[in-house]
Design a protein around this motif. Structure first.
Motif, PDB file in Angstrom:
ATOM      1  N   ILE A  72      42.415  31.600  38.201  1.00  0.00           N
ATOM      2  CA  ILE A  72      41.758  32.862  37.858  1.00  0.00           C
ATOM      3  C   ILE A  72      40.429  32.527  37.191  1.00  0.00           C
ATOM      4  CG2 ILE A  72      42.013  35.061  36.676  1.00  0.00           C
ATOM      5  CD1 ILE A  72      44.152  34.360  38.892  1.00  0.00           C
ATOM      6  N   TRP A  73      39.338  32.886  37.863  1.00  0.00           N
ATOM      7  CA  TRP A  73      38.006  32.455  37.437  1.00  0.00           C
ATOM      8  C   TRP A  73      37.098  33.628  37.070  1.00  0.00           C
ATOM      9  CZ3 TRP A  73      36.252  28.500  41.773  1.00  0.00           C
ATOM     10  CH2 TRP A  73      37.024  27.325  41.666  1.00  0.00           C
ATOM     11  N   ALA A  74      36.270  33.391  36.073  1.00  0.00           N
ATOM     12  CA  ALA A  74      35.063  34.163  35.765  1.00  0.00           C
ATOM     13  C   ALA A  74      35.230  35.678  35.731  1.00  0.00           C
ATOM     14  CB  ALA A  74      33.957  33.789  36.764  1.00  0.00           C
ATOM     15  N   PRO A  75      36.108  36.195  34.870  1.00  0.00           N
ATOM     16  CA  PRO A  75      36.202  37.653  34.750  1.00  0.00           C
ATOM     17  C   PRO A  75      34.945  38.253  34.123  1.00  0.00           C
ATOM     18  CG  PRO A  75      37.463  36.592  33.015  1.00  0.00           C
ATOM     19  CD  PRO A  75      37.010  35.489  33.941  1.00  0.00           C
ATOM     20  N   GLU A  76      34.591  39.444  34.553  1.00  0.00           N
ATOM     21  CA  GLU A  76      33.494  40.215  33.959  1.00  0.00           C
ATOM     22  C   GLU A  76      33.991  41.615  33.682  1.00  0.00           C
ATOM     23  OE1 GLU A  76      29.383  38.383  35.875  1.00  0.00           O
ATOM     24  OE2 GLU A  76      29.725  40.539  35.800  1.00  0.00           O
ATOM     25  N   ILE A  77      33.676  42.169  32.518  1.00  0.00           N
ATOM     26  CA  ILE A  77      34.101  43.517  32.162  1.00  0.00           C
ATOM     27  C   ILE A  77      32.921  44.478  32.244  1.00  0.00           C
ATOM     28  CG2 ILE A  77      33.814  43.043  29.679  1.00  0.00           C
ATOM     29  CD1 ILE A  77      36.228  44.991  29.258  1.00  0.00           C
ATOM     30  N   HIS A  78      33.127  45.579  32.952  1.00  0.00           N
ATOM     31  CA  HIS A  78      32.090  46.586  33.147  1.00  0.00           C
ATOM     32  C   HIS A  78      32.655  47.970  32.844  1.00  0.00           C
ATOM     33  CE1 HIS A  78      29.138  43.935  35.216  1.00  0.00           C
ATOM     34  NE2 HIS A  78      30.230  43.268  35.536  1.00  0.00           N
ATOM     35  N   TYR A  79      31.785  48.859  32.416  1.00  0.00           N
ATOM     36  CA  TYR A  79      32.159  50.244  32.134  1.00  0.00           C
ATOM     37  C   TYR A  79      31.398  51.128  33.101  1.00  0.00           C
ATOM     38  CZ  TYR A  79      33.386  54.341  29.308  1.00  0.00           C
ATOM     39  OH  TYR A  79      33.889  55.551  28.865  1.00  0.00           O
ATOM     40  N   ASP A  81      31.345  54.981  34.949  1.00  0.00           N
ATOM     41  CA  ASP A  81      31.811  56.375  35.059  1.00  0.00           C
ATOM     42  C   ASP A  81      33.057  56.640  34.222  1.00  0.00           C
ATOM     43  OD1 ASP A  81      29.735  57.003  36.782  1.00  0.00           O
ATOM     44  OD2 ASP A  81      30.895  56.532  38.588  1.00  0.00           O
ATOM     45  N   GLY A  82      33.027  56.162  32.980  1.00  0.00           N
ATOM     46  CA  GLY A  82      34.100  56.469  32.052  1.00  0.00           C
ATOM     47  C   GLY A  82      35.354  55.632  32.180  1.00  0.00           C
ATOM     48  N   LYS A  83      35.297  54.579  32.996  1.00  0.00           N
ATOM     49  CA  LYS A  83      36.458  53.698  33.149  1.00  0.00           C
ATOM     50  C   LYS A  83      36.024  52.236  33.028  1.00  0.00           C
ATOM     51  CE  LYS A  83      38.990  56.847  36.206  1.00  0.00           C
ATOM     52  NZ  LYS A  83      39.673  57.001  37.516  1.00  0.00           N
ATOM     53  N   TRP A  84      36.971  51.415  32.650  1.00  0.00           N
ATOM     54  CA  TRP A  84      36.722  49.978  32.535  1.00  0.00           C
ATOM     55  C   TRP A  84      37.145  49.276  33.823  1.00  0.00           C
ATOM     56  CZ3 TRP A  84      34.208  48.225  28.289  1.00  0.00           C
ATOM     57  CH2 TRP A  84      34.227  49.028  27.140  1.00  0.00           C
ATOM     58  N   PHE A  85      36.329  48.316  34.228  1.00  0.00           N
ATOM     59  CA  PHE A  85      36.659  47.507  35.393  1.00  0.00           C
ATOM     60  C   PHE A  85      36.426  46.041  35.062  1.00  0.00           C
ATOM     61  CE2 PHE A  85      35.588  51.662  36.999  1.00  0.00           C
ATOM     62  CZ  PHE A  85      36.571  51.901  37.953  1.00  0.00           C
ATOM     63  N   ILE A  86      37.294  45.202  35.557  1.00  0.00           N
ATOM     64  CA  ILE A  86      37.098  43.754  35.438  1.00  0.00           C
ATOM     65  C   ILE A  86      37.115  43.152  36.839  1.00  0.00           C
ATOM     66  CG2 ILE A  86      38.116  41.564  34.688  1.00  0.00           C
ATOM     67  CD1 ILE A  86      38.985  42.902  32.136  1.00  0.00           C
ATOM     68  N   TYR A  87      36.063  42.419  37.144  1.00  0.00           N
ATOM     69  CA  TYR A  87      35.993  41.661  38.387  1.00  0.00           C
ATOM     70  C   TYR A  87      36.358  40.208  38.096  1.00  0.00           C
ATOM     71  CZ  TYR A  87      33.301  45.678  40.043  1.00  0.00           C
ATOM     72  OH  TYR A  87      32.897  46.942  40.384  1.00  0.00           O
ATOM     73  N   PHE A  88      37.072  39.598  39.002  1.00  0.00           N
ATOM     74  CA  PHE A  88      37.421  38.189  38.840  1.00  0.00           C
ATOM     75  C   PHE A  88      37.711  37.592  40.211  1.00  0.00           C
ATOM     76  CE2 PHE A  88      41.353  40.561  38.704  1.00  0.00           C
ATOM     77  CZ  PHE A  88      42.284  39.782  39.370  1.00  0.00           C
ATOM     78  N   ALA A  89      37.789  36.272  40.253  1.00  0.00           N
ATOM     79  CA  ALA A  89      38.139  35.572  41.484  1.00  0.00           C
ATOM     80  C   ALA A  89      39.489  34.902  41.305  1.00  0.00           C
ATOM     81  CB  ALA A  89      37.070  34.539  41.832  1.00  0.00           C
ATOM     82  N   ALA A  90      40.246  34.823  42.389  1.00  0.00           N
ATOM     83  CA  ALA A  90      41.569  34.204  42.343  1.00  0.00           C
ATOM     84  C   ALA A  90      41.877  33.603  43.706  1.00  0.00           C
ATOM     85  CB  ALA A  90      42.633  35.234  41.968  1.00  0.00           C
ATOM     86  N   ALA A  91      42.842  32.675  43.708  1.00  0.00           N
ATOM     87  CA  ALA A  91      43.231  32.002  44.947  1.00  0.00           C
ATOM     88  C   ALA A  91      44.748  32.033  45.092  1.00  0.00           C
ATOM     89  CB  ALA A  91      42.720  30.564  44.960  1.00  0.00           C
ATOM     90  N   GLU A  92      45.179  31.745  46.307  1.00  0.00           N
ATOM     91  CA  GLU A  92      46.609  31.696  46.586  1.00  0.00           C
ATOM     92  C   GLU A  92      47.177  30.308  46.340  1.00  0.00           C
ATOM     93  OE1 GLU A  92      49.661  33.331  50.056  1.00  0.00           O
ATOM     94  OE2 GLU A  92      47.500  33.305  50.383  1.00  0.00           O
TER      95      GLU A  92
END
Length: 324
Positions: A72-79, A81-92
């Motif tokens: 699980i790599w490099a999460p980013e937290i963004h806000y 339209d009133g909601k929180w989102f986190i983008y990240f990369a992952a592998a199988e």
């Protein structure tokens, strides 16, 4: 302007790919890759310095198996339209593919609570952020411009030499692309192809009528360095010809102060609400045993930066460690 030496550096040890977001509630929210690459955590504080001692809260853990079960790599937290989102990369899997590359894809999780440091149950999985290529992809960020939401990320194109290029697309919603990806940059200069041919870790800052997109290049050892793309804010951001690319790195290792491989940066603002701050990771040695990826000592650093007379950022040099 905030003083370059006012912050203790490293600010947070053993946290690579750092992302700090200052919210309207007055808190700084911090997330980054953890050395075990097995979960996503958030910490928050009223000051940047306070993040060093803030208790992290785990808000998501890797799956036992499947596409979100490894690295699980490099999460980013963004806000948005009133909601929180986190983008990240992952592998199988941790195995490399036929091209000797990891097998990451990009994912998104969402939380509609006012405070994102809530129960893991309040974060829902929006799944993979899919592009027009089913290939290695990672390091997604997003930004709003002229009422539109844009997504910028790194991805492998099998027809182009190297590990990853930089792409941009407009978004339909925070986890779905609306337009076809447009390639903005690929590894081409000598300083972008040391060890590996890499463009990754994009970050956006909007100042002086322009968007500045910084990114990181080369292997993740002392060769890691930052480049920059620039575009005017009143043109079509999806037209690659509108973007210009710096031919030289804008931030790189400083041998004199033993700061090696600075990169994978993000931007925030100081407590005064005015001074721009660059957040990045860095090492203070070059003798890495084994794969640099698994060396845990890429530490989070923060430092103010200034602006040149022509309106471009001047990042200076990595500040030396000052925690002693």
């Amino acid at each position: 302007m905030a003083n370059t030496n006012q912050y203790i550096n490293p600010l947070i040890i053993q946290r690579a790919d750092p992302y700090i977001y200052k919210h309207t509630d007055g808190y700084y929210y911090f997330t980054a890759s953890v050395p075990a690459y097995n979960l996503i955590e958030i910490r928050r504080a009223k000051t940047l310095a306070g993040l060093a001692h803030a208790a992290p809260r785990t808000i998501w853990r890797k799956h036992e198996n499947g596409p979100m079960s490894q690295l699980i790599w490099a999460p980013e937290i963004h806000y948005i339209d009133g909601k929180w989102f986190i983008y990240f990369a992952a592998a199988e899997t941790t195995a490399l593919d036929e091209n000797g590359m990891f097998q990451h894809r990009m994912f998104c999780i969402e939380c509609d609570e006012e405070n994102p440091m809530t129960s893991e149950d309040n974060w829902i999985e929006r799944g993979q952020v899919k592009t027009n290529m089913d290939t290695f992809s990672l390091d997604a960020t997003c930004f709003e411009a002229n009422g539109k939401l844009y997504y910028v990320w790194a991805q492998k194109d099998k027809a182009i030499r190297g590990n990853s290029n930089l792409y941009i697309a407009e978004m339909e919603n925070p986890w779905t692309l609306k337009t076809d990806p447009v390639m903005l940059s690929k590894p081409e200069f000598d300083w972008e192809i040391k060890g590996f041919w890499v463009n990754e870790g994009p970050a956006i800052i909007h100042r002086n009528g322009r968007y500045f997109l910084t990114y990181s290049a080369s292997a993740t050892d002392e060769n890691y360095a930052m480049g920059m793309l620039t575009v005017k804010d009143d043109v079509d951001l999806l037209d690659a010809s509108n973007w210009s690319k710096s031919k030289e790195p804008v931030f790189q290792s400083d041998l004199e102060t033993h700061q090696y491989g600075p990169g994978h940066n993000s931007f925030t603002v100081a407590e005064d609400g005015e001074t721009d701050i660059m957040v990045y990771h860095c090492r203070d040695y070059t003798e890495i045993k084994g794969d640099p990826l698994y060396d845990p000592n890429r530490h989070t650093k923060v430092q103010p930066f200034t602006w040149n007379d022509d309106g471009t950022p001047n990042f200076g040099k990595p500040v030396p460690y000052n925690y002693e």
